[in-house]
Write a protein that holds these residues in place. Structure first.
Motif, PDB file in Angstrom:
ATOM      1  N   MET A   5       0.868  -1.189   0.000  1.00 45.33           N
ATOM      2  CA  MET A   5       0.000   0.000   0.000  1.00 45.33           C
ATOM      3  C   MET A   5       0.898   1.230   0.000  1.00 45.33           C
ATOM      4  N   ILE A   6       0.629   2.136  -0.922  1.00 43.91           N
ATOM      5  CA  ILE A   6       1.395   3.379  -1.033  1.00 43.91           C
ATOM      6  C   ILE A   6       0.451   4.556  -0.821  1.00 43.91           C
ATOM      7  N   ASP A   7       0.913   5.539  -0.055  1.00 43.01           N
ATOM      8  CA  ASP A   7       0.124   6.750   0.139  1.00 43.01           C
ATOM      9  C   ASP A   7       1.056   7.948   0.106  1.00 43.01           C
ATOM     10  N   LEU A   8       0.554   9.011  -0.486  1.00 39.06           N
ATOM     11  CA  LEU A   8       1.285  10.282  -0.566  1.00 39.06           C
ATOM     12  C   LEU A   8       0.501  11.373   0.122  1.00 39.06           C
ATOM     13  N   GLU A   9       1.206  12.354   0.624  1.00 36.42           N
ATOM     14  CA  GLU A   9       0.615  13.643   0.965  1.00 36.42           C
ATOM     15  C   GLU A   9       1.257  14.631   0.004  1.00 36.42           C
ATOM     16  N   THR A  10       0.443  15.475  -0.583  1.00 36.21           N
ATOM     17  CA  THR A  10       0.910  16.363  -1.649  1.00 36.21           C
ATOM     18  C   THR A  10       0.479  17.802  -1.386  1.00 36.21           C
ATOM     19  N   MET A  11       1.017  18.697  -2.185  1.00 34.80           N
ATOM     20  CA  MET A  11       0.659  20.110  -2.098  1.00 34.80           C
ATOM     21  C   MET A  11      -0.123  20.575  -3.319  1.00 34.80           C
ATOM     22  N   ALA A  12      -0.693  19.622  -4.037  1.00 35.16           N
ATOM     23  CA  ALA A  12      -1.606  19.897  -5.152  1.00 35.16           C
ATOM     24  C   ALA A  12      -2.368  18.603  -5.393  1.00 35.16           C
ATOM     25  N   ASN A  13      -3.322  18.660  -6.300  1.00 33.19           N
ATOM     26  CA  ASN A  13      -4.091  17.436  -6.598  1.00 33.19           C
ATOM     27  C   ASN A  13      -4.092  17.153  -8.095  1.00 33.19           C
ATOM     28  N   GLU A  14      -2.953  17.418  -8.709  1.00 36.32           N
ATOM     29  CA  GLU A  14      -2.794  17.245 -10.145  1.00 36.32           C
ATOM     30  C   GLU A  14      -1.661  16.262 -10.425  1.00 36.32           C
ATOM     31  N   SER A  15      -1.467  15.923 -11.671  1.00 38.78           N
ATOM     32  CA  SER A  15      -0.505  14.895 -12.069  1.00 38.78           C
ATOM     33  C   SER A  15       0.928  15.148 -11.627  1.00 38.78           C
ATOM     34  N   SER A  46      12.579  21.180  -2.701  1.00 37.80           N
ATOM     35  CA  SER A  46      13.221  20.279  -3.663  1.00 37.80           C
ATOM     36  C   SER A  46      12.231  19.814  -4.726  1.00 37.80           C
ATOM     37  N   CYS A  47      10.966  19.677  -4.346  1.00 35.91           N
ATOM     38  CA  CYS A  47       9.928  19.310  -5.324  1.00 35.91           C
ATOM     39  C   CYS A  47       9.702  20.441  -6.321  1.00 35.91           C
ATOM     40  N   ILE A  48       9.609  21.657  -5.810  1.00 40.03           N
ATOM     41  CA  ILE A  48       9.424  22.824  -6.681  1.00 40.03           C
ATOM     42  C   ILE A  48      10.615  22.962  -7.623  1.00 40.03           C
ATOM     43  N   ASP A  49      11.837  22.781  -7.085  1.00 43.31           N
ATOM     44  CA  ASP A  49      13.041  22.867  -7.911  1.00 43.31           C
ATOM     45  C   ASP A  49      13.048  21.812  -9.017  1.00 43.31           C
ATOM     46  N   LEU A  50      12.415  20.665  -8.760  1.00 39.96           N
ATOM     47  CA  LEU A  50      12.342  19.594  -9.755  1.00 39.96           C
ATOM     48  C   LEU A  50      11.247  19.857 -10.793  1.00 39.96           C
ATOM     49  N   GLY A  51      10.390  20.833 -10.536  1.00 37.55           N
ATOM     50  CA  GLY A  51       9.318  21.157 -11.477  1.00 37.55           C
ATOM     51  C   GLY A  51       7.961  20.620 -11.081  1.00 37.55           C
ATOM     52  N   LEU A  52       7.838  20.114  -9.858  1.00 33.64           N
ATOM     53  CA  LEU A  52       6.540  19.669  -9.364  1.00 33.64           C
ATOM     54  C   LEU A  52       5.772  20.882  -8.857  1.00 33.64           C
ATOM     55  N   ILE A  53       4.451  20.792  -8.812  1.00 32.00           N
ATOM     56  CA  ILE A  53       3.640  21.987  -8.587  1.00 32.00           C
ATOM     57  C   ILE A  53       2.917  21.992  -7.241  1.00 32.00           C
ATOM     58  N   VAL A  54       2.545  23.193  -6.855  1.00 32.06           N
ATOM     59  CA  VAL A  54       1.770  23.472  -5.649  1.00 32.06           C
ATOM     60  C   VAL A  54       0.549  24.249  -6.116  1.00 32.06           C
ATOM     61  N   ASN A  55      -0.609  24.037  -5.462  1.00 30.32           N
ATOM     62  CA  ASN A  55      -1.736  24.916  -5.785  1.00 30.32           C
ATOM     63  C   ASN A  55      -2.342  25.495  -4.511  1.00 30.32           C
ATOM     64  N   ALA A  56      -2.905  26.674  -4.642  1.00 26.41           N
ATOM     65  CA  ALA A  56      -3.435  27.423  -3.500  1.00 26.41           C
ATOM     66  C   ALA A  56      -4.551  26.677  -2.785  1.00 26.41           C
TER      67      ALA A  56
END
Length: 173
Positions: A5-15, A46-56
């Motif tokens: 089982m894998i689970d993530l916590e993220t700062m957006a809900n997109e790909s 480090s995620c932002i630097d890699l090009g991953l996104i955050v949404n408000a």
């Protein structure tokens, strides 16, 4: 054990969402027994630097979560590439990997691996979807009492394992 089982916590809900926490727990779908676990918090920068996104909207959603859930994300963060490399040492292609849903957790995780130019550590043909399984007996999850801190990736793994095992058992009884 053949399931993970894998689970993530993220700062957006997109790909291509920034991942701030990654957890995984081995389990046996038939018995509900769990095995070894993996948990790591990831540096948002480090995620932002890699090009991953955050949404408000997601940031605002996190602000409404419990202090305990938010604080659990701040302990010992590591660079996203180090987190992915570490997870690759834990996971292997023998597992049937589960996500809630497969395209959220597993899709976002695969996109992070792609951005980091690392190969995924699971066999994409063995991806499984918690939401699909739950849809066969939705009353089981609806009546399930959540244990632990909500929106903590490791606690989410254990809870998803528990209600997936109950659902699997009911379907196969």
């Amino acid at each position: 054990m053949e399931h993970l089982m894998i689970d993530l916590e993220t700062m957006a809900n997109e790909s291509f969402s920034a991942i701030i926490s990654l957890a995984a727990v081995e389990f046996d779908i038939n018995t509900g027994q769990t095995g070894k676990e993996f948990y790591i918090n990831i540096s948002l920068q480090s995620c932002i630097d890699l090009g991953l996104i955050v949404n408000a909207d997601t940031i605002m959603w996190w602000m409404k979560q419990t202090d305990e859930a938010r604080k659990s994300l701040l302990n010992g963060t590591v660079h996203i590439v180090d987190a992915l490399t570490s997870f690759s040492g834990f996971c292997n292609k023998d597992y049937q990997v589960w996500g809630n849903s497969a395209r959220f957790d597993l899709g976002i995780l695969q996109n992070a691996y792609n951005k980091a130019k690392l190969p995924i550590c699971w066999d994409f043909k063995k991806e499984r979807c918690v939401r699909t399984l739950v849809s066969f007996k939705p009353e089981i999850k609806a009546n399930f009492k959540y244990l632990g801190v909500g929106h903590n990736a490791l606690a989410d793994c254990y809870n998803q394992i528990a209600y997936c095992h109950l659902t699997w058992s009911k379907i196969n009884s």
